[in-house]
Design a protein around this motif. Structure first.
Motif, PDB file in Angstrom:
ATOM      1  N   PHE A 150       0.911  -1.164   0.041  1.00  0.00           N
ATOM      2  CA  PHE A 150       0.020   0.066   0.062  1.00  0.00           C
ATOM      3  C   PHE A 150       0.933   1.389  -0.005  1.00  0.00           C
ATOM      4  O   PHE A 150       1.741   1.434   0.897  1.00  0.00           O
ATOM      5  N   THR A 151       0.768   2.141  -0.985  1.00  0.00           N
ATOM      6  CA  THR A 151       1.342   3.061  -0.987  1.00  0.00           C
ATOM      7  C   THR A 151       0.451   4.491  -0.507  1.00  0.00           C
ATOM      8  O   THR A 151      -0.230   4.862  -1.072  1.00  0.00           O
ATOM      9  N   LEU A 152       0.876   4.845   0.736  1.00  0.00           N
ATOM     10  CA  LEU A 152       0.365   5.900   1.360  1.00  0.00           C
ATOM     11  C   LEU A 152       0.441   7.377   0.801  1.00  0.00           C
ATOM     12  O   LEU A 152       1.548   7.744   0.341  1.00  0.00           O
ATOM     13  N   GLN A 153      -0.615   7.995   0.469  1.00  0.00           N
ATOM     14  CA  GLN A 153      -0.670   9.489  -0.320  1.00  0.00           C
ATOM     15  C   GLN A 153      -1.692  10.097  -0.049  1.00  0.00           C
ATOM     16  O   GLN A 153      -2.796   9.626   0.600  1.00  0.00           O
ATOM     17  N   PRO A 154      -1.810  11.434  -0.361  1.00  0.00           N
ATOM     18  CA  PRO A 154      -3.082  12.169  -0.059  1.00  0.00           C
ATOM     19  C   PRO A 154      -4.328  11.775  -0.513  1.00  0.00           C
ATOM     20  O   PRO A 154      -5.303  11.701   0.219  1.00  0.00           O
ATOM     21  N   SER A 155      -4.462  10.891  -1.520  1.00  0.00           N
ATOM     22  CA  SER A 155      -5.754  10.547  -2.086  1.00  0.00           C
ATOM     23  C   SER A 155      -6.370   9.310  -1.565  1.00  0.00           C
ATOM     24  O   SER A 155      -7.501   8.821  -1.582  1.00  0.00           O
ATOM     25  N   ASN A 156      -5.452   8.671  -0.458  1.00  0.00           N
ATOM     26  CA  ASN A 156      -5.995   7.420   0.074  1.00  0.00           C
ATOM     27  C   ASN A 156      -5.452   7.385   1.478  1.00  0.00           C
ATOM     28  O   ASN A 156      -5.432   6.653   2.408  1.00  0.00           O
TER      29      ASN A 156
END
Length: 307
Positions: A150-156
């Motif tokens: 899982f790549t944590l980023q603003p959209s998720n």
């Protein structure tokens, strides 16, 4: 030649998606950005099994290589007891690929960033949610070597636990990393700093969910320079004064370029069109990189989770 922890062979710099956090993608595809079979075979034979893990992906999506199944089966035939690893977005319509992953005992790291169809298809532009879910379920039915990455980023940002639960429910190991994109960096850093307690609480809940299972969880101890946990999470290479993988990981791009890092540090050691792999790995460029690595700006922001 000394034994390497992980050797990365970039079968493809081409991709089938245009992910919002990635600087590569399908828009830059070219027919010549696939590794050819001759180079693949010669590298494997020169390595002579002198590695712990053979990873068959780089900056693109390996499963779109026209000969992907041939490549992975060849690697497995040469080194049947060796560990083969692949990162994939799983957006393919070919069950023969899934069979090859399972039969070759491939440790498949599935890039999956949202349980929400609309959001996943937005983050990974060009993906088909139903296709990805189908492939995940088919692979998980025949393999215990799968993991969700899982790549944590603003959209998720607020989906961390939901994706971890998806991973648990599909009997997959779970890895979390963070976006490394200059266009998102400022917004992302603000989110992390404003929601540190949310992330810490999510870590605790994820740890409880996986506790007692055979599945492993890898959560970074720092994101965007913010320390989150030392008891539950694992340190990243950026936390350490010296990278434990330097000199032990080698990455070979589709065109024969050799670099020193599984996280795609762009420092070039040499090219197999000009030197043998042995000459490159025992040359001055690698020695110089090892000496200066702790000050390398790319390394100082590394999200690689240490074992």
């Amino acid at each position: 030649m000394k034994k390497y922890k992980e050797v990365i062979l970039e079968l493809s710099k081409n991709c089938n998606l245009n992910c919002i956090m990635c600087g590569y993608g399908a828009r830059f595809n070219r027919a010549d950005k696939f590794m050819n079979y001759s180079l693949f075979d010669s590298v494997l034979k020169e390595l002579n099994g002198d590695f712990e893990v053979l990873r068959l992906n780089g900056r693109g999506e390996s499963t779109i290589h026209p000969e992907f199944v041939k490549f992975i089966r060849h690697a497995h035939e040469l080194y049947p007891v060796g560990r083969i690893r692949l990162f994939s977005n799983m957006n393919y319509r070919n069950d023969e690929i899934t069979r090859a992953l399972s039969e070759c005992l491939c440790e498949t790291m599935i890039s999956f960033d949202s349980v929400n169809k609309k959001n996943l298809e937005c983050i990974r532009e060009g993906t088909n949610y139903e296709t990805v879910i189908h492939n995940i379920e088919q692979l998980c039915a025949g393999s215990k070597l799968t993991a969700i990455v899982f790549t944590l980023q603003p959209s998720n940002f607020y989906e961390l636990f939901e994706v971890a639960r998806f991973s648990y429910e599909h009997n997959c190991h779970f890895f979390c990393n963070a976006v490394r994109n200059m266009w998102m960096e400022e917004e992302f850093s603000k989110l992390v700093n404003a929601n540190t307690n949310f992330l810490k609480d999510s870590y605790i809940e994820i740890n409880k969910l996986f506790e007692g299972s055979r599945l492993t969880v890898h959560l970074p101890s720092q994101i965007s320079g913010v320390t989150l946990s030392t008891s539950i999470a694992k340190p990243t290479c950026a936390d350490l004064s010296h990278c434990p993988n330097v000199g032990k990981d080698i990455c070979i791009y589709y065109d024969g370029t050799v670099t020193p890092c599984g996280m795609f540090n762009p420092y070039i050691l040499g090219n197999l069109k000009e030197q043998s792999l042995y000459e490159i790995l025992n040359g001055s460029q690698l020695s110089e990189f090892i000496k200066a690595q702790s000050k390398d700006p790319y390394c100082r922001n590394c999200q690689y989770i240490c074992d």
